[in-house]
Design a protein around this motif. Structure first.
Motif, PDB file in Angstrom:
ATOM      1  N   TRP A 372       0.854  -1.192   0.000  1.00  0.00           N
ATOM      2  CA  TRP A 372       0.000   0.000   0.000  1.00  0.00           C
ATOM      3  C   TRP A 372       0.880   1.228   0.000  1.00  0.00           C
ATOM      4  CZ3 TRP A 372      -1.877   2.798   4.838  1.00  0.00           C
ATOM      5  CH2 TRP A 372      -2.722   3.865   4.495  1.00  0.00           C
ATOM      6  N   ARG A 373       0.587   2.152  -0.896  1.00  0.00           N
ATOM      7  CA  ARG A 373       1.288   3.427  -0.935  1.00  0.00           C
ATOM      8  C   ARG A 373       0.352   4.534  -0.449  1.00  0.00           C
ATOM      9  NH1 ARG A 373       6.123   4.040  -3.328  1.00  0.00           N
ATOM     10  NH2 ARG A 373       6.977   2.272  -4.525  1.00  0.00           N
ATOM     11  N   PRO A 374       0.463   4.895   0.830  1.00  0.00           N
ATOM     12  CA  PRO A 374      -0.383   5.997   1.321  1.00  0.00           C
ATOM     13  C   PRO A 374      -0.032   7.322   0.659  1.00  0.00           C
ATOM     14  CG  PRO A 374       1.241   5.345   2.970  1.00  0.00           C
ATOM     15  CD  PRO A 374       1.317   4.343   1.876  1.00  0.00           C
ATOM     16  N   ILE A 375       1.259   7.495   0.314  1.00  0.00           N
ATOM     17  CA  ILE A 375       1.736   8.602  -0.511  1.00  0.00           C
ATOM     18  C   ILE A 375       2.738   8.022  -1.505  1.00  0.00           C
ATOM     19  CG2 ILE A 375       1.366  10.384   1.245  1.00  0.00           C
ATOM     20  CD1 ILE A 375       4.331  10.252   1.890  1.00  0.00           C
ATOM     21  N   ASP A 376       3.049   8.765  -2.545  1.00  0.00           N
ATOM     22  CA  ASP A 376       3.888   8.238  -3.606  1.00  0.00           C
ATOM     23  C   ASP A 376       5.263   7.821  -3.122  1.00  0.00           C
ATOM     24  OD1 ASP A 376       1.871   8.590  -5.414  1.00  0.00           O
ATOM     25  OD2 ASP A 376       2.621  10.508  -6.184  1.00  0.00           O
ATOM     26  N   GLN A 377       5.799   8.496  -2.082  1.00  0.00           N
ATOM     27  CA  GLN A 377       7.167   8.237  -1.637  1.00  0.00           C
ATOM     28  C   GLN A 377       7.279   7.088  -0.636  1.00  0.00           C
ATOM     29  OE1 GLN A 377       5.678  11.292  -1.443  1.00  0.00           O
ATOM     30  NE2 GLN A 377       6.604  12.187  -3.291  1.00  0.00           N
ATOM     31  N   VAL A 378       6.163   6.601  -0.107  1.00  0.00           N
ATOM     32  CA  VAL A 378       6.197   5.603   0.968  1.00  0.00           C
ATOM     33  C   VAL A 378       5.338   4.405   0.591  1.00  0.00           C
ATOM     34  CG1 VAL A 378       5.638   5.121   3.386  1.00  0.00           C
ATOM     35  CG2 VAL A 378       6.609   7.343   2.744  1.00  0.00           C
ATOM     36  N   SER A 379       5.900   3.207   0.828  1.00  0.00           N
ATOM     37  CA  SER A 379       5.119   1.979   0.632  1.00  0.00           C
ATOM     38  C   SER A 379       5.185   1.125   1.885  1.00  0.00           C
ATOM     39  CB  SER A 379       5.641   1.187  -0.574  1.00  0.00           C
ATOM     40  OG  SER A 379       6.943   0.714  -0.332  1.00  0.00           O
ATOM     41  N   LEU A 380       4.057   0.551   2.243  1.00  0.00           N
ATOM     42  CA  LEU A 380       3.946  -0.368   3.380  1.00  0.00           C
ATOM     43  C   LEU A 380       3.672  -1.764   2.828  1.00  0.00           C
ATOM     44  CD1 LEU A 380       1.680   1.833   5.706  1.00  0.00           C
ATOM     45  CD2 LEU A 380       4.172   1.714   5.652  1.00  0.00           C
ATOM     46  N   ASP A 405       3.199 -27.432   9.417  1.00  0.00           N
ATOM     47  CA  ASP A 405       4.037 -26.808   8.400  1.00  0.00           C
ATOM     48  C   ASP A 405       4.670 -25.524   8.924  1.00  0.00           C
ATOM     49  OD1 ASP A 405       3.375 -28.774   6.543  1.00  0.00           O
ATOM     50  OD2 ASP A 405       1.657 -27.650   5.772  1.00  0.00           O
ATOM     51  N   THR A 406       5.664 -25.034   8.180  1.00  0.00           N
ATOM     52  CA  THR A 406       6.338 -23.784   8.538  1.00  0.00           C
ATOM     53  C   THR A 406       5.545 -22.590   8.022  1.00  0.00           C
ATOM     54  OG1 THR A 406       8.500 -24.841   8.462  1.00  0.00           O
ATOM     55  CG2 THR A 406       8.458 -22.446   8.286  1.00  0.00           C
ATOM     56  N   ASN A 407       5.445 -21.549   8.856  1.00  0.00           N
ATOM     57  CA  ASN A 407       4.795 -20.303   8.479  1.00  0.00           C
ATOM     58  C   ASN A 407       5.726 -19.135   8.766  1.00  0.00           C
ATOM     59  OD1 ASN A 407       1.821 -20.925   7.744  1.00  0.00           O
ATOM     60  ND2 ASN A 407       2.159 -22.077   9.631  1.00  0.00           N
ATOM     61  N   GLU A 408       5.729 -18.152   7.857  1.00  0.00           N
ATOM     62  CA  GLU A 408       6.488 -16.921   8.042  1.00  0.00           C
ATOM     63  C   GLU A 408       5.569 -15.730   7.830  1.00  0.00           C
ATOM     64  OE1 GLU A 408      10.981 -18.275   6.704  1.00  0.00           O
ATOM     65  OE2 GLU A 408       9.651 -17.374   5.197  1.00  0.00           O
ATOM     66  N   PHE A 409       5.732 -14.717   8.673  1.00  0.00           N
ATOM     67  CA  PHE A 409       4.929 -13.500   8.606  1.00  0.00           C
ATOM     68  C   PHE A 409       5.888 -12.322   8.444  1.00  0.00           C
ATOM     69  CE2 PHE A 409       3.009 -16.706  11.277  1.00  0.00           C
ATOM     70  CZ  PHE A 409       1.741 -16.854  10.719  1.00  0.00           C
ATOM     71  N   LEU A 410       5.612 -11.463   7.466  1.00  0.00           N
ATOM     72  CA  LEU A 410       6.556 -10.421   7.107  1.00  0.00           C
ATOM     73  C   LEU A 410       5.888  -9.057   7.043  1.00  0.00           C
ATOM     74  CD1 LEU A 410       6.845 -13.065   4.901  1.00  0.00           C
ATOM     75  CD2 LEU A 410       9.126 -12.047   4.828  1.00  0.00           C
ATOM     76  N   ALA A 411       6.653  -8.012   7.351  1.00  0.00           N
ATOM     77  CA  ALA A 411       6.174  -6.638   7.251  1.00  0.00           C
ATOM     78  C   ALA A 411       7.370  -5.727   7.015  1.00  0.00           C
ATOM     79  CB  ALA A 411       5.420  -6.222   8.512  1.00  0.00           C
ATOM     80  N   GLY A 412       7.143  -4.618   6.287  1.00  0.00           N
ATOM     81  CA  GLY A 412       8.239  -3.698   6.025  1.00  0.00           C
ATOM     82  C   GLY A 412       7.737  -2.377   5.493  1.00  0.00           C
ATOM     83  N   VAL A 413       8.625  -1.400   5.469  1.00  0.00           N
ATOM     84  CA  VAL A 413       8.296  -0.069   4.972  1.00  0.00           C
ATOM     85  C   VAL A 413       9.460   0.436   4.123  1.00  0.00           C
ATOM     86  CG1 VAL A 413       9.197   1.001   7.082  1.00  0.00           C
ATOM     87  CG2 VAL A 413       7.615   2.281   5.607  1.00  0.00           C
ATOM     88  N   GLU A 414       9.142   1.140   3.035  1.00  0.00           N
ATOM     89  CA  GLU A 414      10.152   1.740   2.174  1.00  0.00           C
ATOM     90  C   GLU A 414       9.823   3.223   1.964  1.00  0.00           C
ATOM     91  OE1 GLU A 414      11.223  -0.288  -1.341  1.00  0.00           O
ATOM     92  OE2 GLU A 414      11.101  -2.294  -0.453  1.00  0.00           O
ATOM     93  N   TRP A 415      10.891   4.019   1.867  1.00  0.00           N
ATOM     94  CA  TRP A 415      10.712   5.469   1.745  1.00  0.00           C
ATOM     95  C   TRP A 415      11.686   6.004   0.704  1.00  0.00           C
ATOM     96  CZ3 TRP A 415      12.739   9.491   5.807  1.00  0.00           C
ATOM     97  CH2 TRP A 415      12.352  10.781   5.410  1.00  0.00           C
ATOM     98  N   ASP A 416      11.131   6.628  -0.328  1.00  0.00           N
ATOM     99  CA  ASP A 416      11.949   7.299  -1.332  1.00  0.00           C
ATOM    100  C   ASP A 416      12.259   8.705  -0.826  1.00  0.00           C
ATOM    101  OD1 ASP A 416      11.844   5.129  -3.105  1.00  0.00           O
ATOM    102  OD2 ASP A 416       9.910   5.795  -3.894  1.00  0.00           O
ATOM    103  N   ILE A 417      13.408   8.856  -0.185  1.00  0.00           N
ATOM    104  CA  ILE A 417      13.770  10.156   0.388  1.00  0.00           C
ATOM    105  C   ILE A 417      13.961  11.185  -0.711  1.00  0.00           C
ATOM    106  CG2 ILE A 417      15.506  11.378   1.750  1.00  0.00           C
ATOM    107  CD1 ILE A 417      16.007   8.818   3.274  1.00  0.00           C
ATOM    108  N   THR A 418      14.637  10.789  -1.776  1.00  0.00           N
ATOM    109  CA  THR A 418      14.787  11.624  -2.967  1.00  0.00           C
ATOM    110  C   THR A 418      14.558  10.747  -4.187  1.00  0.00           C
ATOM    111  OG1 THR A 418      17.155  11.204  -3.280  1.00  0.00           O
ATOM    112  CG2 THR A 418      16.553  12.965  -1.728  1.00  0.00           C
TER     113      THR A 418
END
Length: 506
Positions: A372-380, A405-418
């Protein structure tokens, strides 16, 4: 004594399976994963592994990326065994720590894609299983416990303790080549189909050497002790047989006279028969153990080839992106080249015979992700991985010992500073279906959580450099369900990874 032989045979059975893959499947196929593991719905070139359908939404042209990773791991087993107290190096302690160090200085991967119109043709080279060598300079608790138990069982023959040198090294790589294509059915929907070829290459070395037995006169070579013990047992057996022959002759005289033999004579007969049975069993066990008088020196190389389909889908809706991927199970039959040439009296040891094929399937994998991109520079980003471990075929049906079975749960955030600089961080929670019956000190995993962070920087409009750091923090698993009283193990690990990558777009 027979228990000692069985224990040694079990050691031989398990040692060379030290780092068999199966439950250990790598997902860190790019440096972008290291700086944010939640890449299952991200649009990027690393998607040729994590989200291949989404690669179709990259700009037209040719894209190629090379990744280098360095991984340093430790595996620590704290073993408790009363037999350790008999060891020369253990200072009378029954608890001992065994640590293995695994270094993988070069874990490479290469991703490439050519996008034209609605099509995206893709290639990926990676190491999706195994990934290094682990070395235990002092062996393992299962090594030393066998020798300690044998020393304990030899106490009636004069053994008071033991000394030994142990060593274990396992190396395993599964090299993967993936080819596939994605197609945009609609401007916001794409699908993917491909194949991955896996080549497995593994080497296992196990050694027990310099085995010595402590006696009243000091430490002596195990082989010399066994020879002296065999002579002692043989002499004792001869005396018992002579005595039994005399008693039997006396009883026969009473029977010939038609009167019952005295109770003390029949009791003596029963006592001597029991002694003879015991000594004959000891003699047989000593003979079987004699072949291990020079220790154990085992080398086993394994190779295999397997192939499996992969399918994926990616759907974009406004500022959301959703993706899923399914990797089918890869059937792996590792073929042995081993120093074990003859069939063993214990069937399970035949796993290591030269020319044998061993079941080591790579499990099927389902991944689902959302971005999800709440704004163009940030993605969740979030994601979920499910490994179908219990549906594979592993040696001796060990997959049936898992709880789930094995389960993995993942989360992250990315930010385009420039326009040139991107930073990100993320985490992964891994939960295995471990049980006491499944765990062993030569091949183990424990539940963990991982954190990664890093940055990407465009040095030119078409060249991007990425650097990242990834660390896994493991819990402890305490295995206490042993058939032997007082024996237990505690398992844990460490893992740190550094990565550098470069992507070029044409």
């Amino acid at each position: 004594m027979r228990k000692g032989l069985i224990a040694l045979a079990v050691f031989m059975m398990t040692t060379v399976s030290a780092w068999a893959g199966g439950i250990l499947t790598n997902t860190n196929q790019s440096v972008l994963f290291l700086k944010n593991p939640a890449r299952d719905a991200a649009i990027g070139l690393d998607g040729v592994y994590s989200n291949p359908a989404g690669v179709a939404f990259m700009p037209e042209g040719f894209h190629i990326a090379f990744n280098w990773q360095y991984a340093h791991q430790t595996r620590t087993v704290t073993s408790t065994n009363p037999a350790f107290a008999l060891g020369k190096k253990n200072n009378g302690e029954s608890v001992k720590e065994f640590e293995g160090v695994a270094d993988a200085p070069i874990i490479p991967s290469l991703q490439a894609a050519w996008n034209k119109g609605k099509w995206s043709l893709q290639f990926n080279f990676s190491v999706p299983g195994g990934g290094g060598a682990c070395e235990f300079d002092n062996g393992l608790g299962s090594f030393e416990g066998v020798v300690g138990n044998i020393a304990s069982m030899l106490q009636p023959l004069g053994a008071q303790g033991y000394d030994m040198d142990g060593y274990m090294k396992g190396r395993q790589y599964y090299y993967g080549i993936q080819l596939g294509a994605a197609y945009k059915i609609y401007p916001n929907l794409s699908v993917y189909g491909g194949l991955r070829l896996l080549y497995g290459d593994a080497t296992y070395k196990a050694k027990i050497s310099n085995i010595q037995v402590k006696t009243a006169g000091g430490y002596v070579d195990f082989g010399d002790f066994m020879q002296a013990a065999a002579e002692q047992v043989s002499n004792g057996l001869g005396l018992v047989k002579d005595g039994l022959a005399q008693v039997n002759a006396g009883i026969a005289q009473y029977q010939a006279a038609g009167v019952p033999a005295p109770a003390e004579l029949t009791a003596k007969q029963a006592e001597l028969v029991a002694q003879q049975t015991q000594l004959e069993g000891t003699q047989q066990s000593l003979g079987q153990l004699q072949k291990y008088s020079q220790g154990v020196n085992l080398l086993c190389n394994q190779t295999s080839l397997g192939i499996a389909p992969i399918v994926g889908v990616d759907w974009q809706y406004k500022n959301f992106n959703f993706a899923a991927k399914y990797e089918f199970k890869t059937q792996i039959r590792m073929k042995n080249e081993s120093t074990v040439n003859e069939a063993s009296e214990i069937a399970a040891v035949n796993k290591f015979r030269d020319g044998e094929e061993v079941n080591e399937d790579q499990p099927a994998l389902l991944t689902i992700g959302a971005q999800w991109r709440p704004i163009d520079q940030v993605s969740l980003n979030i994601g979920w991985h499910h490994y179908f471990d219990k549906a594979v075929d592993w040696y001796n049906k060990s997959q049936e010992l898992l709880d789930h079975d094995t389960n993995e749960f993942l989360a992250g955030v990315e930010w385009d500073i420039t326009d040139k600089l991107n930073v990100s961080l993320g985490g992964q929670l891994t939960r295995y279906g471990l049980t006491d019956e499944y765990m062993n000190d030569m091949s183990f995993v424990v539940n963990s959580y991982s954190l990664g962070l890093g940055f990407s920087y465009k040095v030119k409009e078409n060249i991007t450099l990425t650097a990242a750091y990834f660390q896994t923090n493991y819990g402890d698993y305490d295995r206490k369900n042993y058939p032997t009283e007082g024996v237990s193990d505690s398992f844990t690990r460490t893992n740190r990874v550094l990565g550098l990558g470069v992507q070029v777009d044409f």
